[in-house]
Write a protein that holds these residues in place. Structure first.
Motif, PDB file in Angstrom:
ATOM      1  N   GLN A  94      36.852  55.360  39.140  1.00 15.22           N
ATOM      2  CA  GLN A  94      37.816  54.286  39.179  1.00 15.22           C
ATOM      3  C   GLN A  94      38.133  53.845  40.795  1.00 15.22           C
ATOM      4  O   GLN A  94      37.838  52.578  41.143  1.00 15.22           O
ATOM      5  CB  GLN A  94      39.545  54.790  39.447  1.00 15.22           C
ATOM      6  CG  GLN A  94      39.042  55.229  37.133  1.00 15.22           C
ATOM      7  CD  GLN A  94      39.078  54.189  36.751  1.00 15.22           C
ATOM      8  OE1 GLN A  94      39.712  52.581  36.811  1.00 15.22           O
ATOM      9  NE2 GLN A  94      37.944  53.573  35.358  1.00 15.22           N
ATOM     10  N   ARG A  95      37.828  55.172  41.294  1.00 15.33           N
ATOM     11  CA  ARG A  95      37.772  55.134  43.034  1.00 15.33           C
ATOM     12  C   ARG A  95      36.979  54.197  43.601  1.00 15.33           C
ATOM     13  O   ARG A  95      36.357  52.861  44.659  1.00 15.33           O
ATOM     14  CB  ARG A  95      38.688  56.144  43.705  1.00 15.33           C
ATOM     15  CG  ARG A  95      38.552  56.187  45.248  1.00 15.33           C
ATOM     16  CD  ARG A  95      38.316  58.125  46.208  1.00 15.33           C
ATOM     17  NE  ARG A  95      37.406  58.031  45.511  1.00 15.33           N
ATOM     18  CZ  ARG A  95      35.525  57.981  45.929  1.00 15.33           C
ATOM     19  NH1 ARG A  95      35.371  57.226  47.018  1.00 15.33           N
ATOM     20  NH2 ARG A  95      35.262  59.485  45.994  1.00 15.33           N
TER      21      ARG A  95
ATOM     22  N   SER B 112      35.007  52.152  41.426  1.00 15.58           N
ATOM     23  CA  SER B 112      34.617  50.836  40.696  1.00 15.58           C
ATOM     24  C   SER B 112      36.069  49.989  41.989  1.00 15.58           C
ATOM     25  O   SER B 112      35.628  48.721  42.077  1.00 15.58           O
ATOM     26  CB  SER B 112      35.925  51.109  39.578  1.00 15.58           C
ATOM     27  OG  SER B 112      34.748  51.505  39.040  1.00 15.58           O
ATOM     28  N   ALA B 113      37.038  50.350  42.513  1.00 18.63           N
ATOM     29  CA  ALA B 113      38.113  50.039  43.531  1.00 18.63           C
ATOM     30  C   ALA B 113      37.280  49.342  44.933  1.00 18.63           C
ATOM     31  O   ALA B 113      38.316  49.306  46.143  1.00 18.63           O
ATOM     32  CB  ALA B 113      39.193  50.227  42.837  1.00 18.63           C
ATOM     33  N   GLN B 114      35.747  50.212  44.794  1.00 16.24           N
ATOM     34  CA  GLN B 114      35.089  50.121  46.597  1.00 16.24           C
ATOM     35  C   GLN B 114      36.956  50.615  47.261  1.00 16.24           C
ATOM     36  O   GLN B 114      36.649  50.005  48.199  1.00 16.24           O
ATOM     37  CB  GLN B 114      34.921  49.036  46.266  1.00 16.24           C
ATOM     38  CG  GLN B 114      34.456  48.071  45.681  1.00 16.24           C
ATOM     39  CD  GLN B 114      33.613  46.734  45.791  1.00 16.24           C
ATOM     40  OE1 GLN B 114      34.004  46.170  46.785  1.00 16.24           O
ATOM     41  NE2 GLN B 114      32.673  46.503  45.708  1.00 16.24           N
ATOM     42  N   LEU B 115      36.799  51.385  47.161  1.00 20.83           N
ATOM     43  CA  LEU B 115      37.520  52.851  47.977  1.00 20.83           C
ATOM     44  C   LEU B 115      37.196  53.809  48.235  1.00 20.83           C
ATOM     45  O   LEU B 115      37.247  54.836  47.348  1.00 20.83           O
ATOM     46  CB  LEU B 115      39.189  52.901  47.069  1.00 20.83           C
ATOM     47  CG  LEU B 115      39.799  51.885  46.616  1.00 20.83           C
ATOM     48  CD1 LEU B 115      41.439  52.367  46.564  1.00 20.83           C
ATOM     49  CD2 LEU B 115      40.630  50.957  48.468  1.00 20.83           C
TER      50      LEU B 115
ATOM     51  N   LEU C 256      42.612  55.484  49.176  1.00 23.87           N
ATOM     52  CA  LEU C 256      43.100  56.284  48.486  1.00 23.87           C
ATOM     53  C   LEU C 256      43.854  56.909  48.398  1.00 23.87           C
ATOM     54  O   LEU C 256      45.591  56.252  47.869  1.00 23.87           O
ATOM     55  CB  LEU C 256      41.941  56.712  47.404  1.00 23.87           C
ATOM     56  CG  LEU C 256      42.620  57.069  45.987  1.00 23.87           C
ATOM     57  CD1 LEU C 256      43.950  55.412  45.027  1.00 23.87           C
ATOM     58  CD2 LEU C 256      41.936  57.496  44.675  1.00 23.87           C
TER      59      LEU C 256
ATOM     60  N   LEU D  79      45.664  52.947  42.475  1.00 29.08           N
ATOM     61  CA  LEU D  79      44.237  52.078  41.798  1.00 29.08           C
ATOM     62  C   LEU D  79      44.483  51.207  40.392  1.00 29.08           C
ATOM     63  O   LEU D  79      43.445  50.283  40.276  1.00 29.08           O
ATOM     64  CB  LEU D  79      43.729  53.571  41.006  1.00 29.08           C
ATOM     65  CG  LEU D  79      43.162  54.239  41.618  1.00 29.08           C
ATOM     66  CD1 LEU D  79      42.547  55.680  40.616  1.00 29.08           C
ATOM     67  CD2 LEU D  79      41.733  53.982  42.509  1.00 29.08           C
ATOM     68  N   ARG D  80      45.437  51.046  40.784  1.00 26.60           N
ATOM     69  CA  ARG D  80      46.357  49.679  40.083  1.00 26.60           C
ATOM     70  C   ARG D  80      45.552  49.559  38.586  1.00 26.60           C
ATOM     71  O   ARG D  80      45.201  48.223  38.130  1.00 26.60           O
ATOM     72  CB  ARG D  80      45.563  48.201  40.656  1.00 26.60           C
ATOM     73  CG  ARG D  80      46.606  48.081  41.726  1.00 26.60           C
ATOM     74  CD  ARG D  80      45.928  46.486  42.559  1.00 26.60           C
ATOM     75  NE  ARG D  80      46.619  46.175  43.649  1.00 26.60           N
ATOM     76  CZ  ARG D  80      46.755  45.536  44.678  1.00 26.60           C
ATOM     77  NH1 ARG D  80      45.581  44.550  44.092  1.00 26.60           N
ATOM     78  NH2 ARG D  80      46.688  45.723  45.393  1.00 26.60           N
TER      79      ARG D  80
END
Length: 155
Positions: free
Chosen positions: A16-17, A19-22, A27, A60-61
């Protein structure tokens, strides 16, 4: 077995991180946890509390319920119900009374379907759907109303 869930949670969080490009640090900062602690969660070495999972989900929304399921805190069916409720409550296009009515209808369908499922085969939803649509006279915006729908005619 708990470590397996924690490992799966860590892999899921990492995915997820990314995918969120963090970055890990980004994060951690957004969630209000330390960088080393988040790293340990992602590697499956730490089991975070529900509160930490909620903070991570917000950063992460994604829904906290999704992380609760990954962590083994919440059952999948419970997550689905919670997400439906969250979506209804968050919808800005309907007022509070409409939200409460929708939640009541949703709960009545769930109860009826659970009861019907224990009685035997069948979808168990037809009667509830018919009753929910009866008596209101309203159709959803953009939904054509035809005389065949309710046996009445406007002619």
């Amino acid at each position: 077995m708990a470590s397996l869930n924690v490992g799966n949670l860590g892999e899921f969080l990492r995915e997820q991180r990314r995918s969120a490009q963090l970055s890990l640090r980004q994060l951690a900062d957004a969630a209000g946890v330390s960088n080393p602690y988040l790293s340990q969660i992602e590697r499956g070495l730490r089991r975070p509390s529900a509160e930490i999972l909620q903070q991570l989900a917000k950063a992460l929304r994604i829904s906290a319920e999704t992380l609760y399921v990954q962590a083994g805190i919440l059952d999948e069916r419970d997550r689905e119900e919670a997400e439906v409720r969250s979506v209804i409550l968050a919808d800005p296009s309907i007022n509070e009374r409409q939200k409460q009515v929708l939640l009541q209808i949703y709960e009545s369908f769930r109860k009826e379907n659970a009861h019907s499922a224990s009685d035997g085969p069948g979808d168990g939803g037809d009667g509830a759907a018919d009753r929910a649509g009866a008596g209101g006279g309203d159709t959803a915006p953009g939904t054509p109303h035809t005389p065949a729908d309710d046996g009445t005619s406007s002619n």
